[in-house]
Design a protein around this motif. Structure first.
Motif, PDB file in Angstrom:
ATOM      1  N   LEU A 192     104.855  25.689  48.164  1.00  0.00           N
ATOM      2  CA  LEU A 192     104.675  26.853  49.034  1.00  0.00           C
ATOM      3  C   LEU A 192     103.918  26.471  50.304  1.00  0.00           C
ATOM      4  O   LEU A 192     104.244  26.940  51.398  1.00  0.00           O
ATOM      5  N   GLU A 193     102.925  25.607  50.175  1.00  0.00           N
ATOM      6  CA  GLU A 193     102.178  25.140  51.349  1.00  0.00           C
ATOM      7  C   GLU A 193     103.101  24.408  52.312  1.00  0.00           C
ATOM      8  O   GLU A 193     102.913  24.463  53.540  1.00  0.00           O
TER       9      GLU A 193
ATOM     10  N   GLY B  84     106.041  25.239  52.899  1.00  0.00           N
ATOM     11  CA  GLY B  84     106.948  26.216  53.489  1.00  0.00           C
ATOM     12  C   GLY B  84     108.281  26.354  52.786  1.00  0.00           C
ATOM     13  O   GLY B  84     109.209  26.974  53.331  1.00  0.00           O
TER      14      GLY B  84
ATOM     15  N   ALA C 285      99.245  32.213  47.480  1.00  0.00           N
ATOM     16  CA  ALA C 285      99.921  31.146  48.219  1.00  0.00           C
ATOM     17  C   ALA C 285     101.276  31.616  48.739  1.00  0.00           C
ATOM     18  O   ALA C 285     101.668  31.274  49.868  1.00  0.00           O
ATOM     19  N   GLU C 286     101.991  32.401  47.940  1.00  0.00           N
ATOM     20  CA  GLU C 286     103.283  32.929  48.393  1.00  0.00           C
ATOM     21  C   GLU C 286     103.091  33.849  49.596  1.00  0.00           C
ATOM     22  O   GLU C 286     103.886  33.826  50.547  1.00  0.00           O
TER      23      GLU C 286
ATOM     24  N   ARG D  39     100.948  33.636  51.888  1.00  0.00           N
ATOM     25  CA  ARG D  39     100.651  32.836  53.081  1.00  0.00           C
ATOM     26  C   ARG D  39     101.838  32.020  53.560  1.00  0.00           C
ATOM     27  O   ARG D  39     101.839  31.513  54.676  1.00  0.00           O
ATOM     28  N   SER D  40     102.840  31.853  52.710  1.00  0.00           N
ATOM     29  CA  SER D  40     103.941  30.927  52.981  1.00  0.00           C
ATOM     30  C   SER D  40     105.173  31.669  53.507  1.00  0.00           C
ATOM     31  O   SER D  40     105.412  32.824  53.145  1.00  0.00           O
TER      32      SER D  40
END
Length: 360
Positions: free
Chosen positions: A86-87, A89, A111-112, A114-115
């Motif tokens: 996820l980081e 992208g 995390a999702e 933010r991605s």
């Protein structure tokens, strides 16, 4: 229509994803690369699918030509790999159990958010004409209120299955038959019956030389007031899965097929002629949802194309992990556990046996 390029990580269960989805839906997906630490599996996949193979997960994440990272690795690896993908992208698909605690699920959800990528957990047993028909009837309000349900998972696993080092331990598999095998049918039960409010569980290890449970039962109370019972065992000579759901207006009984319990046709009993006619008309109008991975990945493609949320969400995985958390806490303490757990409850960090294993 877009074609999304996929890298499958882990070539045990991952071969099922490739055969039933990526190779079966060539207009929607292209298998671009495979990744595994085992040379034999990696070489076999390279030869079978004519794609690049690598042991370097991080190098795949750095590639601009990979749209979807398909994670099929042992459970203890899911959290770091999902967060990293996820980081980077990527869209991420991850096998069950998505995580080993509610705390880890929350980290994935954050995390999702933010991605630019979406995270879709795997619950492929929902995809079959039997399960999807039942869901359509429930959603239409024709089933009436839920009353009671039973879910049975009786599968067979031998010593060779547990000879793989990560299986059968709290630290690496994160749980036993409730976590690895019965999670599918339990997800289907709550998907159709609604959220669980209270759990009383028992577990034992009867047949295998493993740390985790190979036999389990649980009693459930749903938020609606309906009741449920779960049984799972992985030393049964007769392999089958069976879901029986009693609603006010209809009962549903799945097939006994152990690895495709959502497949149709399910048996429905409807006593009222008017309701039977309405359900019949609805069923006749339903499209073919596809089976297992084919159906779920096809629905994921549609979501990506239309900007809709994934057809199976992190919230769905959270419900499954909440049920497991309550089950293991109850089995440890001998007391009923109610859901949802408060934010400060230590159980959100993992069930007791798993926590002990991780501390070892």
């Amino acid at each position: 229509m877009s074609t999304y390029r996929v890298a499958t990580i882990g070539l045990g269960v991952g071969r099922g994803h490739i055969d039933e989805a990526w190779a079966a839906l060539p207009d929607q997906f292209e298998l671009a690369a495979v990744c595994d630490l085992d040379d034999t599996r990696l070489d076999a996949a390279r030869a079978a699918y004519g794609v690049e193979g690598t042991k370097d997960f991080d190098a795949l994440l750095a590639r601009d030509d990979i749209d979807i990272v398909d994670i099929c690795t042992p459970p203890a690896l899911h959290l770091p790999q999902v967060l990293a993908a996820l980081e980077a992208g990527k869209h991420v698909i991850c096998e069950k159990p998505l995580a080993g605690s509610l705390r880890d699920i929350d980290a994935m959800a954050e995390a999702e958010a933010r991605s630019p990528g979406h995270l879709m957990p795997i619950f492929q047993y929902r995809y079959g004409a039997g399960a999807m028909t039942a869901r359509a009837i429930v959603d239409a309000g024709l089933a009436g209120k839920p009353l009671a349900a039973t879910a049975e998972t009786f599968w067979f696993r031998d010593a060779d299955y547990y000879a793989i080092p990560w299986r059968g331990t709290w630290k690496t598999e994160l749980g036993g038959t409730m976590t690895t095998h019965a999670i599918h049918i339990h997800d289907m039960m709550t998907w159709l019956m609604g959220p669980v409010e209270a759990v009383f569980g028992r577990l034992t290890t009867r047949a295998h030389d493993i740390e985790t449970e190979d036999t389990a039962t649980a009693s459930l109370r749903f938020a609606s007031g309906a009741l449920g019972a779960l049984t799972a065992n992985v030393a049964s000579q007769d392999e089958y899965s069976r879901l029986f759901l009693a609603f006010e207006n209809v009962t549903f009984e799945s097939t006994r097929e152990p690895y495709a319990v959502g497949k149709g046709p399910w048996t429905m009993t409807i006593r009222d002629p008017e309701i039977r006619a309405k359900i019949g008309a609805l069923v006749a109008s339903l499209p073919d949802p596809g089976n297992r991975f084919t159906g779920q990945m096809r629905a994921f493609h549609h979501a990506l194309e239309t900007g809709a949320p994934p057809p199976v969400s992190v919230a769905d995985a959270r419900d499954a992990i909440a049920l497991l958390t309550a089950f293991y806490m109850s089995a440890e303490t001998g007391r009923e556990v109610t859901l949802p757990l408060p934010d400060a409850d230590p159980g959100r960090a993992g069930w007791p046996q798993q926590a002990r294993g991780n501390a070892a």
